[in-house]
Motif scaffolding. Structure first.
Motif, PDB file in Angstrom:
ATOM      1  N   LYS A  84       0.887  -1.204   0.120  1.00 40.39           N
ATOM      2  CA  LYS A  84      -0.045  -0.056  -0.143  1.00 40.39           C
ATOM      3  C   LYS A  84       0.760   1.227  -0.003  1.00 40.39           C
ATOM      4  CE  LYS A  84      -4.190   1.782   2.176  1.00 40.39           C
ATOM      5  NZ  LYS A  84      -3.868   2.826   2.874  1.00 40.39           N
ATOM      6  N   LEU A  85       1.938   1.377   0.826  1.00 45.73           N
ATOM      7  CA  LEU A  85       3.152   2.423   0.997  1.00 45.73           C
ATOM      8  C   LEU A  85       3.421   2.544  -0.489  1.00 45.73           C
ATOM      9  CD1 LEU A  85       4.178   4.611   2.559  1.00 45.73           C
ATOM     10  CD2 LEU A  85       5.844   2.941   3.209  1.00 45.73           C
ATOM     11  N   THR A  86       3.928   1.342  -0.899  1.00 45.38           N
ATOM     12  CA  THR A  86       4.563   1.346  -2.265  1.00 45.38           C
ATOM     13  C   THR A  86       3.640   2.181  -3.558  1.00 45.38           C
ATOM     14  OG1 THR A  86       5.673  -0.771  -1.661  1.00 45.38           O
ATOM     15  CG2 THR A  86       5.869  -0.006  -4.038  1.00 45.38           C
ATOM     16  N   GLN A  87       2.417   1.778  -3.409  1.00 43.45           N
ATOM     17  CA  GLN A  87       1.558   2.273  -4.204  1.00 43.45           C
ATOM     18  C   GLN A  87       1.293   3.980  -3.960  1.00 43.45           C
ATOM     19  OE1 GLN A  87      -1.586  -0.565  -3.528  1.00 43.45           O
ATOM     20  NE2 GLN A  87      -0.896  -1.843  -5.191  1.00 43.45           N
ATOM     21  N   THR A  88       1.252   4.218  -2.746  1.00 35.22           N
ATOM     22  CA  THR A  88       1.278   5.540  -2.602  1.00 35.22           C
ATOM     23  C   THR A  88       2.416   6.370  -2.886  1.00 35.22           C
ATOM     24  OG1 THR A  88      -0.189   5.045  -0.509  1.00 35.22           O
ATOM     25  CG2 THR A  88       0.619   7.102  -0.379  1.00 35.22           C
ATOM     26  N   ILE A  89       3.610   6.172  -2.602  1.00 37.95           N
ATOM     27  CA  ILE A  89       4.944   6.698  -2.761  1.00 37.95           C
ATOM     28  C   ILE A  89       5.255   6.488  -4.254  1.00 37.95           C
ATOM     29  CG2 ILE A  89       7.045   7.156  -1.899  1.00 37.95           C
ATOM     30  CD1 ILE A  89       4.535   8.351  -0.235  1.00 37.95           C
ATOM     31  N   ASP A  90       5.237   5.352  -4.853  1.00 32.26           N
ATOM     32  CA  ASP A  90       5.889   4.872  -5.942  1.00 32.26           C
ATOM     33  C   ASP A  90       7.425   5.358  -5.999  1.00 32.26           C
ATOM     34  OD1 ASP A  90       6.544   4.418  -8.697  1.00 32.26           O
ATOM     35  OD2 ASP A  90       5.648   6.340  -9.558  1.00 32.26           O
ATOM     36  N   PRO A  91       8.135   4.842  -5.055  1.00 31.88           N
ATOM     37  CA  PRO A  91       9.499   4.931  -4.860  1.00 31.88           C
ATOM     38  C   PRO A  91      10.455   4.532  -6.163  1.00 31.88           C
ATOM     39  CG  PRO A  91       8.896   2.804  -3.823  1.00 31.88           C
ATOM     40  CD  PRO A  91       7.654   3.372  -4.323  1.00 31.88           C
ATOM     41  N   PHE A  92      11.804   5.222  -6.075  1.00 34.94           N
ATOM     42  CA  PHE A  92      12.300   4.849  -7.209  1.00 34.94           C
ATOM     43  C   PHE A  92      13.410   3.718  -6.964  1.00 34.94           C
ATOM     44  CE2 PHE A  92      16.915   6.515  -7.158  1.00 34.94           C
ATOM     45  CZ  PHE A  92      16.875   6.911  -5.711  1.00 34.94           C
ATOM     46  N   LEU A  93      13.465   3.264  -5.544  1.00 37.86           N
ATOM     47  CA  LEU A  93      14.382   2.220  -5.017  1.00 37.86           C
ATOM     48  C   LEU A  93      13.559   1.545  -4.019  1.00 37.86           C
ATOM     49  CD1 LEU A  93      17.828   3.592  -5.035  1.00 37.86           C
ATOM     50  CD2 LEU A  93      17.063   2.012  -6.867  1.00 37.86           C
ATOM     51  N   MET A  94      13.641   0.238  -3.958  1.00 34.90           N
ATOM     52  CA  MET A  94      12.902  -0.109  -2.815  1.00 34.90           C
ATOM     53  C   MET A  94      14.025  -1.214  -2.311  1.00 34.90           C
ATOM     54  SD  MET A  94       9.178  -1.140  -3.365  1.00 34.90           S
ATOM     55  CE  MET A  94       9.003  -1.499  -1.559  1.00 34.90           C
ATOM     56  N   SER A  95      14.355  -1.081  -1.017  1.00 32.79           N
ATOM     57  CA  SER A  95      15.348  -2.167  -0.376  1.00 32.79           C
ATOM     58  C   SER A  95      15.237  -2.787   0.966  1.00 32.79           C
ATOM     59  CB  SER A  95      16.881  -1.018  -0.157  1.00 32.79           C
ATOM     60  OG  SER A  95      16.588  -0.002   0.653  1.00 32.79           O
ATOM     61  N   GLU A  96      16.109  -3.897   1.198  1.00 33.99           N
ATOM     62  CA  GLU A  96      15.816  -4.585   2.460  1.00 33.99           C
ATOM     63  C   GLU A  96      17.128  -5.090   2.549  1.00 33.99           C
ATOM     64  OE1 GLU A  96      15.357  -5.756   5.212  1.00 33.99           O
ATOM     65  OE2 GLU A  96      13.183  -5.198   5.431  1.00 33.99           O
ATOM     66  N   HIS A  97      17.235  -5.834   3.949  1.00 33.22           N
ATOM     67  CA  HIS A  97      18.709  -6.254   4.410  1.00 33.22           C
ATOM     68  C   HIS A  97      18.575  -7.928   4.005  1.00 33.22           C
ATOM     69  CE1 HIS A  97      17.771  -2.438   6.112  1.00 33.22           C
ATOM     70  NE2 HIS A  97      19.195  -2.557   6.236  1.00 33.22           N
ATOM     71  N   ALA A  98      19.839  -8.357   4.020  1.00 32.98           N
ATOM     72  CA  ALA A  98      20.094  -9.877   3.922  1.00 32.98           C
ATOM     73  C   ALA A  98      20.187 -10.391   5.155  1.00 32.98           C
ATOM     74  CB  ALA A  98      21.360 -10.117   3.172  1.00 32.98           C
ATOM     75  N   CYS A  99      19.003 -10.562   5.962  1.00 32.70           N
ATOM     76  CA  CYS A  99      19.116 -10.935   7.459  1.00 32.70           C
ATOM     77  C   CYS A  99      17.721 -11.649   7.839  1.00 32.70           C
ATOM     78  CB  CYS A  99      19.189  -9.648   8.384  1.00 32.70           C
ATOM     79  SG  CYS A  99      17.664  -8.574   8.312  1.00 32.70           S
ATOM     80  N   PHE A 100      17.750 -12.297   8.919  1.00 35.88           N
ATOM     81  CA  PHE A 100      16.340 -12.722   9.335  1.00 35.88           C
ATOM     82  C   PHE A 100      15.915 -12.054  10.539  1.00 35.88           C
ATOM     83  CE2 PHE A 100      16.331 -15.023  13.552  1.00 35.88           C
ATOM     84  CZ  PHE A 100      17.579 -15.392  13.843  1.00 35.88           C
ATOM     85  N   THR A 101      14.604 -11.851  10.807  1.00 34.40           N
ATOM     86  CA  THR A 101      13.887 -11.197  11.694  1.00 34.40           C
ATOM     87  C   THR A 101      12.560 -11.947  12.436  1.00 34.40           C
ATOM     88  OG1 THR A 101      12.351 -10.162  10.279  1.00 34.40           O
ATOM     89  CG2 THR A 101      14.316  -9.038  10.548  1.00 34.40           C
ATOM     90  N   TRP A 102      12.219 -12.863  11.545  1.00 40.72           N
ATOM     91  CA  TRP A 102      10.782 -13.735  12.469  1.00 40.72           C
ATOM     92  C   TRP A 102      11.213 -15.099  12.824  1.00 40.72           C
ATOM     93  CZ3 TRP A 102       7.048 -10.191  11.589  1.00 40.72           C
ATOM     94  CH2 TRP A 102       6.889  -9.292  10.877  1.00 40.72           C
ATOM     95  N   GLY A 103      10.558 -15.276  13.773  1.00 35.13           N
ATOM     96  CA  GLY A 103      10.987 -16.315  14.805  1.00 35.13           C
ATOM     97  C   GLY A 103       9.930 -16.757  15.688  1.00 35.13           C
ATOM     98  N   LYS A 104       9.875 -17.480  16.594  1.00 33.15           N
ATOM     99  CA  LYS A 104       9.012 -17.865  17.789  1.00 33.15           C
ATOM    100  C   LYS A 104       9.702 -17.707  18.980  1.00 33.15           C
ATOM    101  CE  LYS A 104       6.084 -21.146  15.318  1.00 33.15           C
ATOM    102  NZ  LYS A 104       4.676 -20.346  15.184  1.00 33.15           N
ATOM    103  N   GLN A 105       9.122 -17.045  20.080  1.00 31.45           N
ATOM    104  CA  GLN A 105       9.249 -17.159  21.271  1.00 31.45           C
ATOM    105  C   GLN A 105       8.157 -17.439  22.135  1.00 31.45           C
ATOM    106  OE1 GLN A 105      12.542 -16.672  23.228  1.00 31.45           O
ATOM    107  NE2 GLN A 105      13.023 -17.469  21.315  1.00 31.45           N
ATOM    108  N   TYR A 106       8.531 -18.269  23.356  1.00 28.97           N
ATOM    109  CA  TYR A 106       7.411 -18.389  24.429  1.00 28.97           C
ATOM    110  C   TYR A 106       5.950 -18.989  23.582  1.00 28.97           C
ATOM    111  CZ  TYR A 106      10.616 -14.926  26.105  1.00 28.97           C
ATOM    112  OH  TYR A 106      11.585 -14.441  26.425  1.00 28.97           O
ATOM    113  N   GLY A 107       6.382 -19.612  22.533  1.00 27.72           N
ATOM    114  CA  GLY A 107       5.252 -20.186  21.887  1.00 27.72           C
ATOM    115  C   GLY A 107       4.416 -19.284  20.918  1.00 27.72           C
TER     116      GLY A 107
END
Lengths: 290, 272
Positions: A84-107
């Protein structure tokens, strides 16, 4: 070898305290970059400001939470907000990191709240290719993937990060966001601290046309025996400027961004860092042409 | 299971494990696991400090009144405990904290100062209104007031409008910690202190957003009943009859005020 493949653009990371400056001061940078997640709200003043900024500047959307290297799937709710943000802003570049962020804790499913490093293995490469493909298809955009600074290393890694990213790009069509400061931090923490050598070793592995953006930032020198923290709270260090020269010599005119996230300086200080990047890059490009 | 599939499965497990091990080391600080895996404790400590700092910064932005009320050591402790109780799960720190108001009631400080939970809930509503969808009244729908009977008229409120029931002076506490006018902040604090030591009665607090900045007020008697009735889905006629005995309530005045405060998204007609 120099690839002068596009106009040299310099930009700055735009943070909340500089909103008034960007809208009222004369235009001195070519683009700005914002953290996508800061504009995930459905409305409000911040999003309105970003839309006004977009009328004056090209905007790069830099995400920090997607966790493309996570073994767990990226929640669809996250991707929908980003789209939705991409459609609103129409960025000329979109970036992210080579990492992990999602997991599980305490079930419970959880987000790590940080850019956590991944082991550079073929299994993780395949997993990340799968996630990048999925995200690029969903967004209908090419992603640019950034190398990260890390405070732990995995014994399981048998590829270098540069090899991992080069292969990732080849398989997915994504490009690389080369963060020179992250190479410097990892060099100091794990590779003996010869930053120039670490940058040179890193960039020679990356294909010439794979780098779509460069990040520059500062780090704090730690007390003895402590690891360097990638705090983005300082001017760009001399060593990182040196690394930048090497990168421009190899990759040509690549859009370059100054990141400054903590202890934000006056707007003019930030802009001057971007102008310095332009000056350095132009000198190299000019020398190369002549 | 053939050998190849088995091998892939083992690799996936390993991948899952190294990520899970790192998360466990950061979140649970299992010193033995850290040592056994040969992970640099200095690195884990950096990630732990980052996590707590990011979480505290996020909560202090989303819950500014609460964080003004708490000493820094208490807020750090609450942040740490809340991370374990309700880990962030949306990839956006700004969306983390929905459960904090109820979590506060389970803490010592929440028992000691029972108004903290309602202050926290108010902060959360204000925070959400700040980033809420931009809506203004659909002017054309006002025509329904002339064309339809009140029995058939219903109101769709602006999504940023919320009501909160409390017996504590949370509006005064809120304004004691917000705004540039020091005198107004002092007066609000004095009012809050007076109410806290006197008999407390239930009141309805409304959060709304006229433009970009959310505001909070305590609703007057009559107005509170009327708003609650409308927001629970009752018709205009039913809501007016709920305030029938209140001579101070005037629908005309309420309507002007509601339009000025940007409370209404649109009027709608529903045949019963």
């Amino acid at each position: 070898m120099l690839v002068d493949n596009k106009a040299l653009l310099v930009g700055v990371g735009l943070r909340h305290p500089h909103f008034t400056d960007i809208l009222t001061k004369p235009k001195q940078v070519d683009f700005v970059e914002v953290h996508s997640e800061n504009f995930f709200g459905q409305g409000g003043a911040a999003l309105s400001v970003l839309q006004q900024v977009r009328e004056k500047y090209p905007v790069s959307l830099h995400s920090t939470s997607m966790g493309l290297g996570s073994i767990h799937d990226i929640p669809m709710g996250y991707l929908e907000r980003l789209k939705k943000l991409t459609q609103t802003i129409d960025p000329f570049l979109m970036s992210e990191h080579a990492c992990f962020t999602w997991g599980k804790q305490y079930g419970q499913s959880m987000h790590s709240g940080d850019l956590l490093p991944i082991a550079h293995t073929h299994v993780n490469l395949a997993r990340m290719c799968e996630q990048v493909d999925k995200v690029q298809s969903f967004l209908g955009r090419q992603l640019i993937i950034e190398n990260v600074s890390a405070y732990v290393k995995f014994d399981e890694s048998y590829l270098s990060e540069a090899e991992f990213l080069a292969e990732l790009c080849q398989r997915t069509g994504a490009k690389i966001l080369l963060d020179i400061n992250n190479i410097a931090v990892n060099s100091l923490n794990f590779e003996g601290g010869n930053i120039q050598q670490s940058v040179a070793d890193y960039i020679k592995i990356l294909p010439l046309k794979s780098v779509e953006q460069i990040h520059l930032a500062g780090f704090q020198i730690p007390s003895d025996g402590q690891l360097v923290i990638d705090d983005h709270a300082q001017p760009v260090s001399d060593e990182v400027w040196q690394g930048y020269r090497l990168a421009i010599e190899r990759f040509g005119a690549v859009p370059t961004l100054i990141e400054w996230d903590s202890h934000l300086p006056h707007w003019s200080v930030l802009v001057n860092e971007a102008l310095k990047a332009r000056e350095i890059a132009q000198a190299i490009l000019h020398r190369s042409k002549s | 299971m053939n050998a190849e599939v088995k091998n892939d499965f083992a690799k996936d497990e390993q991948c899952m494990n190294e990520q899970q091990c790192l998360l466990d080391a950061i979140w649970n600080y299992d010193a033995n696991a850290i040592a056994q895996n040969g992970v640099d404790v200095r690195g884990i400590n950096i990630y732990r400090r980052n996590l707590l700092a990011n979480a505290q910064r996020a909560l202090s932005i989303s819950f500014p009144t609460l964080f003004e009320l708490l000493d820094s050591d208490v807020s750090e402790h609450i942040t740490f405990q809340f991370l374990k109780s309700s880990p962030p799960n949306q990839g956006d720190w700004a969306q983390w904290g929905k459960a904090l108001a109820s979590f506060i009631t389970t803490t010592d400080i929440g028992h000691q100062y029972p108004y903290l939970s309602d202050c926290t809930a108010l902060d959360w509503y204000v925070h959400n209104a700040l980033h809420g969808v931009d809506k203004t009244i659909e002017q054309s729908s006002l025509q329904l007031l002339a064309d339809c009977e009140p029995e058939h008229i219903f109101i769709k409120f602006n999504p940023n409008v919320k009501l909160l029931e409390t017996k504590y002076p949370i509006v005064d506490i809120f304004y004691a910690h917000h705004g540039d006018d020091e005198l107004k902040r002092k007066n609000a604090m004095n009012n809050a202190k007076q109410v806290l030591v006197s008999t407390q009665s239930e009141q309805i607090v409304m959060i709304y957003r006229p433009e970009f900045q959310p505001k909070v007020i305590t609703l007057m008697t009559g107005e509170d009943v009327f708003m609650r009735s409308l927001m629970s889905g009752q018709s205009l006629a039913q809501s007016l009859s709920a305030v029938n005995g209140n001579n101070q309530f005037s629908f005309e005045k309420w309507l002007l005020n509601a339009i000025e405060k940007n409370l209404i998204h649109y009027f709608k007609e529903k045949k019963l």
